[in-house]
Every structure is written in structure tokens, then in C-alpha cells.
Design a protein around this motif. Structure first.
Motif, PDB file in Angstrom:
ATOM      1  N   HIS A 147      79.056  30.520   5.723  1.00  0.00           N
ATOM      2  CA  HIS A 147      79.650  29.391   6.441  1.00  0.00           C
ATOM      3  C   HIS A 147      80.635  28.648   5.543  1.00  0.00           C
ATOM      4  CE1 HIS A 147      79.817  25.249   8.074  1.00  0.00           C
ATOM      5  NE2 HIS A 147      79.710  25.844   9.236  1.00  0.00           N
ATOM      6  N   ALA A 148      80.274  28.450   4.290  1.00  0.00           N
ATOM      7  CA  ALA A 148      81.154  27.737   3.356  1.00  0.00           C
ATOM      8  C   ALA A 148      82.450  28.497   3.145  1.00  0.00           C
ATOM      9  CB  ALA A 148      80.442  27.524   2.021  1.00  0.00           C
ATOM     10  N   TYR A 149      82.347  29.814   2.985  1.00  0.00           N
ATOM     11  CA  TYR A 149      83.541  30.607   2.746  1.00  0.00           C
ATOM     12  C   TYR A 149      84.482  30.570   3.953  1.00  0.00           C
ATOM     13  CZ  TYR A 149      86.683  34.423   1.803  1.00  0.00           C
ATOM     14  OH  TYR A 149      87.817  35.167   1.610  1.00  0.00           O
ATOM     15  N   ALA A 150      83.899  30.569   5.144  1.00  0.00           N
ATOM     16  CA  ALA A 150      84.702  30.594   6.362  1.00  0.00           C
ATOM     17  C   ALA A 150      85.121  29.210   6.832  1.00  0.00           C
ATOM     18  CB  ALA A 150      83.914  31.290   7.478  1.00  0.00           C
ATOM     19  N   ASP A 151      84.731  28.173   6.091  1.00  0.00           N
ATOM     20  CA  ASP A 151      84.956  26.790   6.531  1.00  0.00           C
ATOM     21  C   ASP A 151      86.376  26.334   6.203  1.00  0.00           C
ATOM     22  OD1 ASP A 151      84.491  24.304   7.582  1.00  0.00           O
ATOM     23  OD2 ASP A 151      83.233  23.579   5.951  1.00  0.00           O
ATOM     24  N   GLY A 152      87.351  27.019   6.791  1.00  0.00           N
ATOM     25  CA  GLY A 152      88.745  26.647   6.610  1.00  0.00           C
ATOM     26  C   GLY A 152      89.122  26.622   5.139  1.00  0.00           C
ATOM     27  N   ASP A 153      89.709  25.535   4.709  1.00  0.00           N
ATOM     28  CA  ASP A 153      90.073  25.365   3.303  1.00  0.00           C
ATOM     29  C   ASP A 153      89.395  24.139   2.725  1.00  0.00           C
ATOM     30  OD1 ASP A 153      91.865  27.586   2.872  1.00  0.00           O
ATOM     31  OD2 ASP A 153      93.230  26.595   4.260  1.00  0.00           O
ATOM     32  N   ARG A 154      88.179  23.873   3.155  1.00  0.00           N
ATOM     33  CA  ARG A 154      87.453  22.702   2.700  1.00  0.00           C
ATOM     34  C   ARG A 154      86.890  22.930   1.294  1.00  0.00           C
ATOM     35  NH1 ARG A 154      86.252  18.763   5.978  1.00  0.00           N
ATOM     36  NH2 ARG A 154      84.456  18.198   4.708  1.00  0.00           N
ATOM     37  N   THR A 155      86.572  21.813   0.640  1.00  0.00           N
ATOM     38  CA  THR A 155      85.865  21.881  -0.634  1.00  0.00           C
ATOM     39  C   THR A 155      84.366  21.824  -0.345  1.00  0.00           C
ATOM     40  OG1 THR A 155      86.316  19.499  -0.799  1.00  0.00           O
ATOM     41  CG2 THR A 155      87.615  20.970  -2.180  1.00  0.00           C
ATOM     42  N   VAL A 156      83.657  22.834  -0.813  1.00  0.00           N
ATOM     43  CA  VAL A 156      82.238  22.996  -0.500  1.00  0.00           C
ATOM     44  C   VAL A 156      81.471  23.287  -1.789  1.00  0.00           C
ATOM     45  CG1 VAL A 156      80.541  24.231   0.893  1.00  0.00           C
ATOM     46  CG2 VAL A 156      82.888  23.982   1.738  1.00  0.00           C
ATOM     47  N   TYR A 157      80.326  22.633  -1.921  1.00  0.00           N
ATOM     48  CA  TYR A 157      79.423  22.890  -3.034  1.00  0.00           C
ATOM     49  C   TYR A 157      78.146  23.500  -2.478  1.00  0.00           C
ATOM     50  CZ  TYR A 157      76.412  21.903  -7.126  1.00  0.00           C
ATOM     51  OH  TYR A 157      75.560  22.008  -8.201  1.00  0.00           O
ATOM     52  N   VAL A 158      77.770  24.672  -2.989  1.00  0.00           N
ATOM     53  CA  VAL A 158      76.526  25.340  -2.599  1.00  0.00           C
ATOM     54  C   VAL A 158      75.614  25.323  -3.809  1.00  0.00           C
ATOM     55  CG1 VAL A 158      75.469  27.402  -1.628  1.00  0.00           C
ATOM     56  CG2 VAL A 158      77.832  26.809  -1.013  1.00  0.00           C
ATOM     57  N   ARG A 159      74.527  24.572  -3.707  1.00  0.00           N
ATOM     58  CA  ARG A 159      73.635  24.348  -4.856  1.00  0.00           C
ATOM     59  C   ARG A 159      72.451  25.309  -4.768  1.00  0.00           C
ATOM     60  NH1 ARG A 159      69.496  20.939  -7.399  1.00  0.00           N
ATOM     61  NH2 ARG A 159      70.466  19.688  -9.048  1.00  0.00           N
ATOM     62  N   LEU A 160      72.475  26.355  -5.567  1.00  0.00           N
ATOM     63  CA  LEU A 160      71.414  27.355  -5.559  1.00  0.00           C
ATOM     64  C   LEU A 160      70.361  27.026  -6.603  1.00  0.00           C
ATOM     65  CD1 LEU A 160      73.542  30.620  -5.248  1.00  0.00           C
ATOM     66  CD2 LEU A 160      72.718  29.084  -3.437  1.00  0.00           C
ATOM     67  N   SER A 161      69.149  27.522  -6.372  1.00  0.00           N
ATOM     68  CA  SER A 161      68.040  27.197  -7.274  1.00  0.00           C
ATOM     69  C   SER A 161      67.080  28.375  -7.382  1.00  0.00           C
ATOM     70  CB  SER A 161      67.289  25.969  -6.735  1.00  0.00           C
ATOM     71  OG  SER A 161      66.192  25.638  -7.564  1.00  0.00           O
ATOM     72  N   ALA A 162      66.423  28.476  -8.528  1.00  0.00           N
ATOM     73  CA  ALA A 162      65.320  29.425  -8.679  1.00  0.00           C
ATOM     74  C   ALA A 162      64.069  28.916  -7.978  1.00  0.00           C
ATOM     75  CB  ALA A 162      65.035  29.656 -10.159  1.00  0.00           C
ATOM     76  N   HIS A 163      64.012  27.616  -7.713  1.00  0.00           N
ATOM     77  CA  HIS A 163      62.921  26.988  -6.968  1.00  0.00           C
ATOM     78  C   HIS A 163      63.213  27.186  -5.483  1.00  0.00           C
ATOM     79  CE1 HIS A 163      60.823  22.941  -5.794  1.00  0.00           C
ATOM     80  NE2 HIS A 163      60.061  23.980  -5.537  1.00  0.00           N
ATOM     81  N   GLN A 164      62.322  27.846  -4.757  1.00  0.00           N
ATOM     82  CA  GLN A 164      62.592  28.128  -3.356  1.00  0.00           C
ATOM     83  C   GLN A 164      61.315  28.114  -2.530  1.00  0.00           C
ATOM     84  OE1 GLN A 164      64.511  31.875  -4.462  1.00  0.00           O
ATOM     85  NE2 GLN A 164      62.985  32.980  -3.265  1.00  0.00           N
TER      86      GLN A 164
END
Length: 297
Positions: A147-164
Motif C-alpha cells: 500500500h505504501a509503495y502504491a500510495d502515489g508519491d507520498r512520504t511513508v514510514y513503515v516501522r518494522l519490528s522483530a517483536h510481532q
């Protein structure tokens, strides 16, 4: 189960094969996992080395040229160290990029304070128009990354974690999901905090909301969840109270109370495991039950 970081590599590698507009910029972290993709796309997988300011600057330049860049490293090196470049080379220039982090607040305790970034989301809050996703499971990470990649040209932060969490939630980007309903208050669990919140609130008459997207903040979803008792507990896997101002704004026209739980400002100088850090921060299920119960009594 694979990790969110594993899923990020798999999804991004597939996107590189599918879309010639995608470029990936790395700063050594996770670079080895992208070796096969770099061999196929040497002009679109760039490792700048341990130069995090250049990482963001290169992403900004690629965006200005019409590419859709994904920049990746640990959260402390992606947001905190090159923050001036995030502010100027992306936000000020009005160009979009997807920043994908790993090792957020307490993911790699052995790495010490240099590899911990509980303040990353709060820091991005000083800039306008950022979307921030905090998935709690690899399946959610894949959905939100696409979704972030396809979200036009917006600035997006995807915060990944080893805690899940043990299982994914059917999330809608930008909307809170109702996991449990009750009448004595609302507990909003962000990303990987959901399992502990569900265990902590078992048997309590509360509504549990789940957020895998925290910016924009789903004010309408929070307003719909609170009843006559507008008591809200935020449980975030980063700096405590980061989203408190958003909750206050959402409920500004009604009496309410907000308790923000998360990583404290005081530095924890003994580096153990993720569960040990969560216990020290009061974010494991027993501590959360005590803190939430005391607030709602």
C-alpha cells in the motif's frame, strides 16, 4: 514464521522485478539479503554504505527524477541520524519516498542505545503529511508495504519490528480495527503490542482497538469506539504518549482522559532480551493489566 524484515526483502525483491520505477537505497543494513536483486537490477539497488545522510539524499534525488524510492536501515539510522535530510530532501522538496526501518525501540538490545529509536514516530510528528504504518505481523507488513509503495508519491514510514503478534489482523490502512468491545473505556493497541493488550484486558469490560496505521490517526474510529465513558489507554511500542495529542484532539469536544503507555523517556541501560525490555518498561501483559486496571477504576 518469517519476520517482518524477511517479508520486506521478499516483497521488495518481487516489486523490483515488476516495476522499473522502483529503486531501493540501502546503507549496508540488510544489503546481503538484496544481493540477488542487485545482480538483476544493478542500477536500481544502491548500497551507499554507512552514510545515512546520503541514503536519504539519494532517495530524494531519485524521487525528483521520477522514481519511487524505498530507503531502508535501522530506525535510529533512518529517522534520527539523517533527520535534517528527511526534513529537507523529502518533505521540503515535496517529493515522496517509502522509508522502511528495522530494529526500532528494543529489537536488538545487545546493540545498545545506538540501535534503539523509541522517538522515531514522535520525531516524524514534527513534519507535515507523513503516513506512518506500524504492522504487528509479517502479513500486515506485506499489505502495508505494498500500500505504501502504491500510495502515489507520498512520504511513508513503515516501522518494522522483530517483536510481532502471533496472528495477523485484517487491517485497513488508515483505519483502526475493533478487536473486542466493552463499555468501561477504550484500549488502543499499536502494532506488536496487541497480543499483550489482549492478554492484559482478558475479562475486562473494555473495547480494544488495533492500529497498524498511526498517521494519519483514525480520529473518527476512536470517537465511534468511546461511549459515555471516554477513557482511552494508548499502548504504543515506542515513546510513551506519542499519540496522546492525537487522542486529545479527536475527543476535544467531550470530557475525556488519556493514558499513554509505551517506552519511557528514562534510558534503560541494562540490555537483555525483548521480553526483558518489555517487562522493564511495564509493557508485558501483567504490568499492562495492573496499569490499565488502575486507570479505569
Amino acid at each position: 514464521m518469517d519476520t517482518m524484515r524477511d517479508r520486506f526483502v521478499d516483497v521488495t525483491t518481487r516489486l523490483l522485478d515488476e516495476d522499473p520505477r522502483l529503486a531501493v537505497v540501502l546503507a549496508d543494513i540488510t544489503a546481503a539479503a538484496f544481493t540477488p536483486a542487485q545482480e538483476r537490477h544493478p542500477d536500481r539497488v544502491v548500497n551507499v554504505g554507512i552514510r545515512e545522510q546520503l541514503l536519504i539524499g539519494a532517495a530524494g534525488g531519485l524521487a525528483l527524477s521520477g522514481m519511487r524510492p524505498i530507503a531502508h536501515t535501522f530506525a535510529s539510522f533512518l529517522i534520527e541520524r539523517p533527520f535534517e535530510q528527511v526534513k529537507l530532501d523529502l518533505t521540503h522538496q515535496g517529493v515522496g519516498a517509502v522509508l522502511v526501518s528495522a530494529a526500532g525501540s528494543y529489537d536488538w538490545p545487545a546493540g545498545g542505545r545506538t540501535h534503539m529509536s523509541p522517538g522515531d514516530v514522535a520525531l516524524l510528528d514534527t513534519l507535515p503529511d507523513w503516513t506512518v504504518h506500524v504492522p504487528g505481523h509479517p502479513d500486515e507488513a506485506e499489505q502495508l508495504l505494498r500500500h505504501a509503495y502504491a500510495d502515489g508519491d507520498r512520504t511513508v514510514y513503515v516501522r518494522l519490528s522483530a517483536h510481532q503478534n502471533a496472528a495477523p489482523v485484517a487491517v485497513e490502512p488508515g483505519r483502526f480495527t475493533t478487536v473486542r468491545t466493552g463499555s468501561r473505556g477504550v484500549v488502543l493497541a499499536v502494532g506488536p503490542m496487541l497480543d499483550a493488550v489482549l492478554a492484559a484486558t482478558e475479562g475486562l469490560d473494555v473495547t480494544v482497538l488495533y492500529a497498524a496505521t498511526v498517521r494519519p490517526f483514525d480520529a473518527a474510529g476512536l470517537r465511534a469506539a468511546v461511549g459515555e465513558r471516554a477513557d482511552v489507554v494508548l499502548v504504543e511500542p515506542y515513546l510513551a504518549g506519542t499519540s496522546a495529542h492525537e487522542a486529545h484532539e479527536a475527543l476535544a469536544d467531550r470530557p475525556h482522559r488519556v493514558l499513554g503507555l509505551g517506552v519511557p523517556r528514562e534510558e534503560h541501560r541494562h540490555y537483555g532480551s525483548i521480553p526483558e525490555h518489555l517487562a522493564a518498561y511495564g509493557l508485558d501483559a501483567p504490568a499492562l493489566r495492573e496499569r490499565i486496571g488502575a486507570f479505569l477504576r
